[in-house]
Design a protein around this motif. Structure first.
Motif, PDB file in Angstrom:
ATOM      1  N   GLN B   7       9.182  -0.960  -3.750  1.00 24.89           N
ATOM      2  CA  GLN B   7       9.164  -1.847  -2.565  1.00 24.89           C
ATOM      3  C   GLN B   7      10.274  -1.472  -1.572  1.00 24.89           C
ATOM      4  OE1 GLN B   7       9.128  -6.013  -2.997  1.00 24.89           O
ATOM      5  NE2 GLN B   7       7.116  -6.104  -3.970  1.00 24.89           N
ATOM      6  N   LEU B  10       9.099   1.305   0.269  1.00 28.37           N
ATOM      7  CA  LEU B  10       8.062   0.853   1.216  1.00 28.37           C
ATOM      8  C   LEU B  10       8.693   0.335   2.506  1.00 28.37           C
ATOM      9  CD1 LEU B  10       5.020  -0.046   1.705  1.00 28.37           C
ATOM     10  CD2 LEU B  10       5.750  -2.277   0.860  1.00 28.37           C
ATOM     11  N   GLN B  11       9.767  -0.454   2.363  1.00 31.11           N
ATOM     12  CA  GLN B  11      10.432  -0.973   3.565  1.00 31.11           C
ATOM     13  C   GLN B  11      11.047   0.173   4.382  1.00 31.11           C
ATOM     14  OE1 GLN B  11      10.114  -3.965   4.566  1.00 31.11           O
ATOM     15  NE2 GLN B  11       9.314  -4.964   2.726  1.00 31.11           N
ATOM     16  N   ARG B  13       9.943   3.113   4.511  1.00 26.85           N
ATOM     17  CA  ARG B  13       8.821   3.807   5.163  1.00 26.85           C
ATOM     18  C   ARG B  13       8.381   3.055   6.426  1.00 26.85           C
ATOM     19  NH1 ARG B  13       3.087   4.926   2.026  1.00 26.85           N
ATOM     20  NH2 ARG B  13       2.066   6.150   3.667  1.00 26.85           N
ATOM     21  N   LEU B  14       8.336   1.736   6.318  1.00 23.90           N
ATOM     22  CA  LEU B  14       7.935   0.950   7.485  1.00 23.90           C
ATOM     23  C   LEU B  14       9.020   0.940   8.567  1.00 23.90           C
ATOM     24  CD1 LEU B  14       6.198  -2.051   5.688  1.00 23.90           C
ATOM     25  CD2 LEU B  14       5.118  -0.338   7.146  1.00 23.90           C
ATOM     26  N   ASP B  15      10.258   1.140   8.139  1.00 20.57           N
ATOM     27  CA  ASP B  15      11.334   1.242   9.134  1.00 20.57           C
ATOM     28  C   ASP B  15      11.339   2.601   9.823  1.00 20.57           C
ATOM     29  OD1 ASP B  15      12.300  -1.281   8.834  1.00 20.57           O
ATOM     30  OD2 ASP B  15      13.849  -0.761   7.378  1.00 20.57           O
ATOM     31  N   LEU B  19      11.820   9.236   3.361  1.00 18.34           N
ATOM     32  CA  LEU B  19      11.817   8.889   1.943  1.00 18.34           C
ATOM     33  C   LEU B  19      12.476  10.025   1.166  1.00 18.34           C
ATOM     34  CD1 LEU B  19       8.200   7.460   1.633  1.00 18.34           C
ATOM     35  CD2 LEU B  19      10.332   6.236   2.023  1.00 18.34           C
ATOM     36  N   HIS B  39       1.186   0.358  -0.547  1.00 22.91           N
ATOM     37  CA  HIS B  39       1.575   1.518   0.257  1.00 22.91           C
ATOM     38  C   HIS B  39       0.417   1.982   1.135  1.00 22.91           C
ATOM     39  CE1 HIS B  39       5.668   3.008  -0.735  1.00 22.91           C
ATOM     40  NE2 HIS B  39       5.539   2.081  -1.681  1.00 22.91           N
ATOM     41  N   ALA B  42       0.409  -0.284   3.985  1.00 30.16           N
ATOM     42  CA  ALA B  42       1.508   0.030   4.904  1.00 30.16           C
ATOM     43  C   ALA B  42       1.149   1.225   5.780  1.00 30.16           C
ATOM     44  CB  ALA B  42       2.778   0.298   4.104  1.00 30.16           C
ATOM     45  N   LEU B  44      -1.796   2.105   6.648  1.00 29.26           N
ATOM     46  CA  LEU B  44      -2.782   1.648   7.626  1.00 29.26           C
ATOM     47  C   LEU B  44      -2.129   0.831   8.742  1.00 29.26           C
ATOM     48  CD1 LEU B  44      -5.822   1.770   8.059  1.00 29.26           C
ATOM     49  CD2 LEU B  44      -6.035  -0.365   6.781  1.00 29.26           C
ATOM     50  N   LEU B  45      -1.153   0.015   8.346  1.00 32.17           N
ATOM     51  CA  LEU B  45      -0.438  -0.793   9.345  1.00 32.17           C
ATOM     52  C   LEU B  45       0.304   0.110  10.329  1.00 32.17           C
ATOM     53  CD1 LEU B  45       0.363  -3.759  10.062  1.00 32.17           C
ATOM     54  CD2 LEU B  45       2.381  -3.423   8.654  1.00 32.17           C
TER      55      LEU B  45
END
Lengths: 185, 219
Positions: B7, B10-11, B13-15, B19, B39, B42, B44-45
């Protein structure tokens, strides 16, 4: 704040109409976009955006020129939206949110996915939705969001992480995820 | 790598952060279906968010807002000017009143006695003690004198009777009591008169003593 912005604000304080219009044009998309996302109502968003700019120009003298302008402006926007929503909940009326918030078609055929994301954003808590929109749509850094929300950066990070997880969870529950889409960048 | 580490990545990655541990993450995602779905969502988002067109403001919105801002500015300036004028007028009025009071009112107004808030009843002087003049001394003195004179007269009369009787030679020559010229009333009557005189003296003496006891101030 850049010297150009500072000069613009000085001209606005003197009542220069051109400067006022320039300032509004420069920040109207940020303010209006955040209002639409937080209120889910275009007409309300227009009213609140106008009110935000009125308040900004009324209190422009009190603005600290050594600090960035945009977080201050976004903070006023968030507060006005919250006040507007509080007043709106006291006078409930039937509102077609989907119709009102439709902001134009997306660039490609991912219309359904975009709507799912917007619906997921609408279900978020007020604080989560605010930081999510400011970070992912308006592109503000954590520090500016923290200043706008008047909260520590850590709190903003926590809110944003929880908001993301809730959005992703909704997308998973709605069956928007296929097995092939988990490839790492 | 466990799900919590996944997780965190994951954050990141979204930031938009790089990685670091890509192989371990890939290995965990192959084993954990929930993390793999998250993931995937994420990704897709991240792919869809830039494509969502931000809501655009209506045409001429900036001009409308600018006009409203300028109108609001004019209204506030007018209000501020009006407030300044009203304040100045009030200050001038107060100053004029002060000047008028200074020039027209008498410098030293007569001081009026302050009236009490509660009206008190008028003061009533206590009744003055009436001084009785001391009794005049001639009155009892005259009483005494007349009484003494009367007693002296009665005694003299009685003495005359006794002297007449004593001057007779013999008893036989003594006239009968009833014949005595000066004993018209008899001895009994004389005795009665003496008694009356003494009683009168006693009564007057008692009156005099009562008078003195009543009227004379006691020490």
């Amino acid at each position: 704040m850049s010297a150009e912005d500072a000069n613009l604000v000085r001209r606005c304080l003197k009542g220069d109409e051109t400067a006022i219009q320039t300032l509004v044009e420069r920040f109207q998309s940020d303010v209006f976009g955040l209002c639409v996302r937080l209120l889910h109502h275009r007409q309300d968003a227009e009213d609140v955006t106008q009110e935000v700019f009125l308040r900004v120009f009324r209190s422009l003298k009190r603005w600290d020129a050594t600090r960035p302008f945009k977080p201050w402006l976004m903070g006023i926007t968030v507060n006005r939206c919250r006040t507007w929503l509080t007043a709106r909940t006291k006078r409930p009326e039937l509102v077609d949110f989907l119709h009102e918030t439709e902001a134009g078609p997306p660039a490609d055929d991912s219309l359904e996915m975009a709507r799912e994301i917007q619906d997921a954003m609408r279900e978020l808590r007020w604080e989560y939705r605010s930081v999510f929109v400011m970070y992912h749509e308006r592109g503000l850094p954590y520090e500016d969001i923290a200043e706008a929300m008047e909260k520590p950066v850590g709190t903003v990070k926590t809110w944003l992480h929880r908001a993301r997880l809730e959005v992703l969870d909704r997308l998973r529950r709605r069956g928007m995820i296929s097995e092939v889409e988990h490839e790492l960048p | 790598m466990n799900c919590l580490d996944c997780q965190d990545l994951l954050q990141k990655r979204l930031d938009g952060d790089p990685l670091g541990n890509g192989e371990a993450l890939e290995q965990h995602l192959n084993q954990c279906a929930p993390c793999r779905e998250t993931h995937a969502a994420a990704a897709l988002l991240l792919e869809t968010l830039p494509r969502i067109a931000p809501p655009g403001a209506p045409a001429d919105f900036a001009r409308t807002v600018t006009a409203e801002v300028l109108r609001d500015r004019r209204v506030r300036l007018a209000k501020m000017r009006r407030r300044v004028w009203v304040t100045a007028a009030l200050a001038a009025s107060v100053l004029m009143m002060l000047f008028a009071a200074y020039w027209w009112l008498p410098r030293t107004a007569p001081e009026e006695p302050q009236q009490p808030f509660v009206k008190l009843p008028p003061k009533i002087d206590p009744p003055k003690k009436i001084l009785v003049p001391p009794p005049k001394m001639p009155e009892p003195r005259n009483g005494f004198a007349s009484l003494t004179e009367r007693m002296a007269d009665t005694t003299r009369d009685h003495a005359k009777v006794v002297l007449v009787a004593a001057s007779l030679d013999g008893v036989e020559k003594l006239p009968a009591v009833n014949d005595l010229p000066m004993l018209d009333g008899g001895v009994r009557e004389a005795g009665q008169e003496v008694s009356d005189g003494v009683r009168a003296v006693a009564r007057n003496a008692r009156k005099a003593l009562d008078f003195f006891a009543r009227e004379m101030p006691m020490p």
